[in-house]
Design an enzyme around this catalytic site. Sequence first.
Site, PDB file in Angstrom:
ATOM      1  N   ASP A  64       0.791  -1.201  -0.138  1.00  0.00           N
ATOM      2  CA  ASP A  64      -0.037   0.028   0.101  1.00  0.00           C
ATOM      3  C   ASP A  64       0.577   1.084  -0.017  1.00  0.00           C
ATOM      4  OD1 ASP A  64       0.573   0.635   2.925  1.00  0.00           O
ATOM      5  OD2 ASP A  64      -0.466  -1.310   3.235  1.00  0.00           O
ATOM      6  N   ASP A 112       6.688  -5.314   6.720  1.00  0.00           N
ATOM      7  CA  ASP A 112       5.179  -5.011   6.733  1.00  0.00           C
ATOM      8  C   ASP A 112       4.491  -6.065   5.990  1.00  0.00           C
ATOM      9  OD1 ASP A 112       2.786  -3.644   6.654  1.00  0.00           O
ATOM     10  OD2 ASP A 112       3.581  -2.000   5.644  1.00  0.00           O
ATOM     11  N   PRO A 163       1.272 -16.569   1.133  1.00  0.00           N
ATOM     12  CA  PRO A 163       2.560 -16.235   1.330  1.00  0.00           C
ATOM     13  C   PRO A 163       3.234 -15.510   2.199  1.00  0.00           C
ATOM     14  CG  PRO A 163       1.207 -14.816  -0.185  1.00  0.00           C
ATOM     15  CD  PRO A 163       0.232 -15.714   0.463  1.00  0.00           C
TER      16      PRO A 163
HETATM   17  N1  SAM Z   1      -0.671  -3.137   7.647  1.00  0.00           N
HETATM   18  C1  SAM Z   1      -1.031  -4.421   7.164  1.00  0.00           C
HETATM   19  C2  SAM Z   1      -1.456  -5.275   8.162  1.00  0.00           C
HETATM   20  O1  SAM Z   1      -0.885  -5.788   9.001  1.00  0.00           O
HETATM   21  O2  SAM Z   1      -2.887  -5.586   8.116  1.00  0.00           O
HETATM   22  C3  SAM Z   1      -0.030  -5.150   6.167  1.00  0.00           C
HETATM   23  C4  SAM Z   1      -0.142  -4.152   5.066  1.00  0.00           C
HETATM   24  S1  SAM Z   1       0.634  -4.646   3.584  1.00  0.00           S
HETATM   25  C5  SAM Z   1      -0.845  -4.439   2.487  1.00  0.00           C
HETATM   26  C6  SAM Z   1       0.834  -6.486   3.508  1.00  0.00           C
HETATM   27  C7  SAM Z   1       1.426  -6.897   2.146  1.00  0.00           C
HETATM   28  O3  SAM Z   1       2.444  -8.037   2.276  1.00  0.00           O
HETATM   29  C8  SAM Z   1       0.432  -7.192   1.243  1.00  0.00           C
HETATM   30  O4  SAM Z   1       0.176  -6.376   0.159  1.00  0.00           O
HETATM   31  C9  SAM Z   1       0.906  -8.797   0.675  1.00  0.00           C
HETATM   32  O5  SAM Z   1       0.693  -9.013  -0.692  1.00  0.00           O
HETATM   33  C10 SAM Z   1       2.355  -8.610   0.991  1.00  0.00           C
HETATM   34  N2  SAM Z   1       3.135 -10.083   1.169  1.00  0.00           N
HETATM   35  C11 SAM Z   1       2.502 -11.011   1.832  1.00  0.00           C
HETATM   36  N3  SAM Z   1       3.344 -11.969   1.564  1.00  0.00           N
HETATM   37  C12 SAM Z   1       4.690 -11.527   0.908  1.00  0.00           C
HETATM   38  C13 SAM Z   1       5.751 -12.204   0.524  1.00  0.00           C
HETATM   39  N4  SAM Z   1       6.088 -13.430   0.648  1.00  0.00           N
HETATM   40  N5  SAM Z   1       6.676 -11.193  -0.338  1.00  0.00           N
HETATM   41  C14 SAM Z   1       6.266 -10.076  -0.257  1.00  0.00           C
HETATM   42  N6  SAM Z   1       5.076  -9.455   0.083  1.00  0.00           N
HETATM   43  C15 SAM Z   1       4.277 -10.223   0.796  1.00  0.00           C
END
Ligand code: SAM
Length: 276
Positions: A87, A156, A163
């Site tokens: 985000d 984050d 994933p």
């Molecule tokens: N503030 C948030 C919460 O804790 O609710 C987290 C926000 S952020 C949108 C989390 C992001 O981590 C997502 O966009 C997701 O696609 C990403 N994500 C999850 N697994 C991942 C991975 N293995 N590598 C990179 N990004 C990843």
Amino acid sequence: MENIWIYETHTDGYEVRWRITDIIHQETTPFQKLAVVETVEWGKALILDGALQITEKDEFIYHEMIAHVAMNSHPRPEKVLIIGGGDGGTLREVVKHQCLQQADMVEIDKRVVEISQQYFPQVASAISDSRVNLHITDGLVYVRDTAEKYDLVIVDSSDPVGPAIQLFSRKFYEDVNKILKEDGMLVVQSESPVFFTEHFRNCFFNMKPVFPIVEVYLATIATYVSGPWSFTAGSKKHNPRKIHNDSPVLTGLKYYNEDMHQAAFCLPQYVQEIIR
Ligand code: SAM
């Protein structure tokens, strides 16, 4: 859509419901179900796989606290890696520090970035900063394979499902350790100590053998389940409780300040017991 409620299920016995006035966008990406809704109380909200990620009204709390505690505990965080955070909110906070020279953000799902740029421009504003490199790939793979060395790594991530599961593992923390400089630091969002006690505990005990200093801090995030949200910092040298950064503390923030930095590390007894 005057009386539509959406439900966020946290456990078999606990759900939170939100009244919304519009489903602005929804799609299924290769990684998750993504939705943007207009809520009555919190402005627009981003939801991934049914779990609320950010709302316009209180996203500043999470993003300021995941970024500025570590950015200020390190004397000069010039090179920062963000895993997840598509985000852009954490990045927006990191680029506020003038000492920053390079921020790499590794997000697995490019649709999260694109949707945030479209519907949450005030959150995603820093993605176009000249110091920022965006990598659309799995954070686990990036950390395992990169030859870069960082002052600070911020994870984050979403909750430990899909994933994101391995982003809470000891192996991942060992890989992060290798790409940190000799006085580098890691900070991760480590879930609700109330509702996701096991995830919180595992995160701490997976990090503990890897870093000489491991500290937990809390922030109260109104729209996250149960209120208190945990962050866990692993450090090779600098104590995350202390402000080491020589630069003046940033002004114009809405949650973080020097007092909140200190106070965030004061843990209620039940949280101390979990990580004893
Ligand atoms: N503030 C948030 C919460 O804790 O609710 C987290 C926000 S952020 C949108 C989390 C992001 O981590 C997502 O966009 C997701 O696609 C990403 N994500 C999850 N697994 C991942 C991975 N293995 N590598 C990179 N990004 C990843």
